[in-house]
Design an enzyme around this catalytic site. Structure first.
Site: not given
Ligand code: GLU
Length: 476
Positions: A303, A306-308, A433
């Protein structure tokens, strides 16, 4: 009837009839504490995302309401006709709905300064005949929205140069429906605002611009007719001029129209490279936080990537920040006071994710439960519920991610989102996502397994762990 009685009656009518002697609009807004705005539910105007209402028009209206120190009450209408009807009936103070300035509208409704410009584009399907000038529109099946600025352009063309020009007008529906018709071949051409097409094109990769039908046109807000709106109009114009002068308007525009959907499609190659270069620095921390929240560390790591891309200082123009890209309100809710602190961010994200998972109905079982919690993490629980309802309506199983992921993109199509409780949402992005995270999660698990077992290098396809086999990015 005596003359005096007659005059008294006329006076009473003039003063007492609703609609005749209305209050000044600014006073009304101040006294009621509400700015009433009519809009359209679309990706370029107003929709709900996981943090609540969003959209270019919503944000502009929200800023105005804040400046007037009142609450914003924004309501969607379902056709252009309805927007103007509501203005005529004085049911809203402003129409903010990506509306083009036209002479005939301007003759009936006061309008603001332009806050954006656009051109009307003729859109066709690649591989089919592409007209390059207006004369070539003759004989083609064209669709446009009834009462739109585009229908007006066609009427003018018909009257001035092309009396044989024909087209179909949809009275209900919106831009997405037009694009769908061209995509499916039901129509050959559609007329669309350039700003809308920019945002929608990624959903319809086969569609292209044939040519620009107009010069630059102004996008404006319209107000109801009547002198009581002149004070409000002046106030809005000052507001728009200020937004322009400070660069805020350009920033907002970029935020809403400048993005592309492909940002999260990062290749596995970049991922594996980062896995070696960036992950080792945060691995211990991720493991610690994951343990605290009883999560698989590889899932939390996936996660965060994927986010940063595992960058604790990451930030996006939408104001989300940090390793887990939290918004300011979410961070506050989660007790995160420094979003750029990797540990706080990871803990906030982990808590938010667990919270989503807890809120899912108990009959959704693993692993679907994890994927759906991730989707809700991205798009909001309400929209996920909508997609599950659409799944059920189709007679499919709403407990299965493989079914729900097929319905999420429908939340971007008006024929579907209109029937849902929370309306438009970027469902396709939510699917990307989740699928990306599953992909990264599997790579991380695989590498862990292979490290522990110290396997010799092998052809991955022959030795995938069972879970890796089920992931297919092609499903996107
Ligand atoms: N700009 C268009 C108009 O003012 C509306 C956008 C659309 O729905 O295509 O009529």
């Amino acid at each position: 009837m005596s003359k005096t009685l007659f005059y008294l009656l006329m006076l009473a009518l003039a003063l007492g009839t609703p609609g005749c002697a209305r209050k000044d609009a600014l006073d009304d807004i101040e006294h009621s504490g509400k700015l009433r705005v009519v809009s359209r539910n679309s990706p370029t105007t107003y929709y709900l995302d996981k943090n609540g209402p969003a959209g270019f028009e919503y944000e502009l209206a929200q800023r105005l309401a804040r400046e007037l120190k009142v609450e914003l009450k924004i309501e969607p209408a379902f056709s252009l006709q309805e927007i103007f009807d509501r203005l005529t009936r004085h049911e809203a103070h402003i129409a903010a709905a990506g509306l083009t300035r036209t002479e005939s509208r301007a003759a009936l409704y006061p309008h603001t300064l332009a806050y954006d410009t656009l051109v009307t584009q003729v859109v066709y399907r690649a591989g089919k005949f592409r007209p390059r000038q207006v004369e070539e529109l003759l004989g083609m099946r064209i669709v446009t929205l009834a009462n739109s600025s585009h229908a007006q352009v066609l009427q003018e063309l018909q009257q001035s140069a092309l009396p044989e020009l024909e087209w179909e007008e949809l009275s209900e529906g919106d831009t997405m429906e037009l694009l769908e018709r061209v995509d499916s071949g039901e129509a050959e051409l559609a007329l669309i605002d350039s700003s809308e097409f920019e945002v929608q094109q990624s959903l319809y990769p086969r569609l292209k611009v044939a040519f620009d039908l107009t010069e630059e046109q102004d996008m404006v807000w319209y107000l109801p007719p009547g002198p009581e709106y002149s004070g409000l109009l002046e106030r809005i114009n000052t507001f728009i001029a200020q937004l322009k002068a400070t660069g805020e308007l350009a920033r907002l525009r970029e935020l809403h129209f400048g993005h592309t959907e492909g940002f999260s499609r990062i290749s596995s190659h970049t991922f594996t490279r980062k896995m070696r270069s960036a992950l080792p620095r945060y691995e211990a921390l991720i493991k610690r936080v994951a343990k605290e929240y009883q999560l698989d560390w590889q899932l939390l790591a996936a996660i965060a990537y994927q986010e940063s891309h595992w960058n604790p200082r990451a930030q996006s123009p939408t104001g989300v920040r940090g390793m887990m890209m939290l918004t300011l309100p979410t961070a506050r809710e989660l007790g995160v006071d420094n979003r750029l602190d990797a540990e706080q961010s990871l803990r906030g994200g982990a808590r938010y994710y667990k919270n989503m998972k807890r809120r899912l109905p108990p009959d959704i079982k693993e692993p679907d439960r994890t994927w759906m919690a991730l989707a809700a993490y991205n798009i909001g629980m309400g929209h996920l519920e909508d997609a599950r309802i659409l799944t059920e309506r189709d007679g499919s199983d709403p407990h299965l991610w493989s079914e729900v992921m097929q319905r999420l993109p429908l939340l971007q199509k008006s024929a579907h989102y209109k029937t849902t409780r929370y309306g438009y949402a970027r469902g396709r992005e939510a699917v990307t996502y989740v699928q990306n995270i599953r992909h990264y999660y599997n790579i991380l698990q695989w590498q862990d397994i292979s490290q522990q077992q110290a396997l010799p290098p092998v052809e991955a396809s022959d030795h995938l762990p069972a879970r890796l086999g089920e992931v297919s990015l092609k499903a996107l």
